[in-house]
Design a protein around this motif. Structure first.
Motif, PDB file in Angstrom:
ATOM      1  N   TYR A  29       0.902  -1.283   0.239  1.00 53.68           N
ATOM      2  CA  TYR A  29      -0.274  -0.358   0.310  1.00 53.68           C
ATOM      3  C   TYR A  29       0.706   1.258   0.306  1.00 53.68           C
ATOM      4  O   TYR A  29       0.621   2.445  -0.600  1.00 53.68           O
ATOM      5  N   LEU A  30       2.309   0.889   0.915  1.00 51.80           N
ATOM      6  CA  LEU A  30       3.022   2.324   0.997  1.00 51.80           C
ATOM      7  C   LEU A  30       3.685   2.377  -0.238  1.00 51.80           C
ATOM      8  O   LEU A  30       4.056   3.841  -0.895  1.00 51.80           O
ATOM      9  N   SER A  32       2.518   1.677  -2.893  1.00 50.10           N
ATOM     10  CA  SER A  32       1.270   1.849  -4.152  1.00 50.10           C
ATOM     11  C   SER A  32       1.235   3.710  -3.895  1.00 50.10           C
ATOM     12  O   SER A  32       1.283   4.193  -5.420  1.00 50.10           O
ATOM     13  N   LYS A  33       1.228   4.312  -2.911  1.00 50.61           N
ATOM     14  CA  LYS A  33       1.080   5.670  -2.683  1.00 50.61           C
ATOM     15  C   LYS A  33       2.513   6.105  -2.680  1.00 50.61           C
ATOM     16  O   LYS A  33       2.014   7.595  -3.087  1.00 50.61           O
ATOM     17  N   LYS A  36       3.459   8.009  -7.958  1.00 50.72           N
ATOM     18  CA  LYS A  36       3.323   9.636  -9.182  1.00 50.72           C
ATOM     19  C   LYS A  36       2.305   9.014 -10.909  1.00 50.72           C
ATOM     20  O   LYS A  36       0.899  10.106 -10.514  1.00 50.72           O
TER      21      LYS A  36
END
Length: 97
Positions: A29-30, A32-33, A36
């Motif tokens: 998750y981190l 993927s965030k 940009k």
């Protein structure tokens, strides 16, 4: 990355001046965030297995194999074996199950 790379993969990483990255389990998750933008640069027909160019900011990963072919899966265990053998950690109590 999901696992360490073998000699053939490491040679390809070095030849193409690339890098192989790894993250701790559960960090998807981190990671993927941190992406940009993403652009397919090769093998578009392979979908998620295509080659992408990413623009990233503060991606929580570690270089597992660098462009020179150095693998953390080789250097890491060698370094920690040396440090453990030196007695550096004798004052640290280990918990046993």
């Amino acid at each position: 990355g999901k696992a360490e790379r073998g000699p053939t993969a490491i040679e390809a990483i070095q030849k193409h001046k690339s890098a192989y990255l790894m993250a701790v389990g559960g960090a998807a998750y981190l990671v993927s965030k941190a992406i940009k933008t993403a652009k397919v640069v090769g093998f578009e027909d392979l979908g998620m297995e295509a080659i992408y160019e990413f623009d990233v900011v503060d991606m929580p990963v570690t270089v597992a194999v660098d462009a020179g072919g150095t693998s953390a899966h080789v250097t890491g265990p060698a370094e920690w074996s040396k440090r453990i053998a030196s007695g550096e950690f004798k004052g640290i109590a280990l918990e046993t199950a």
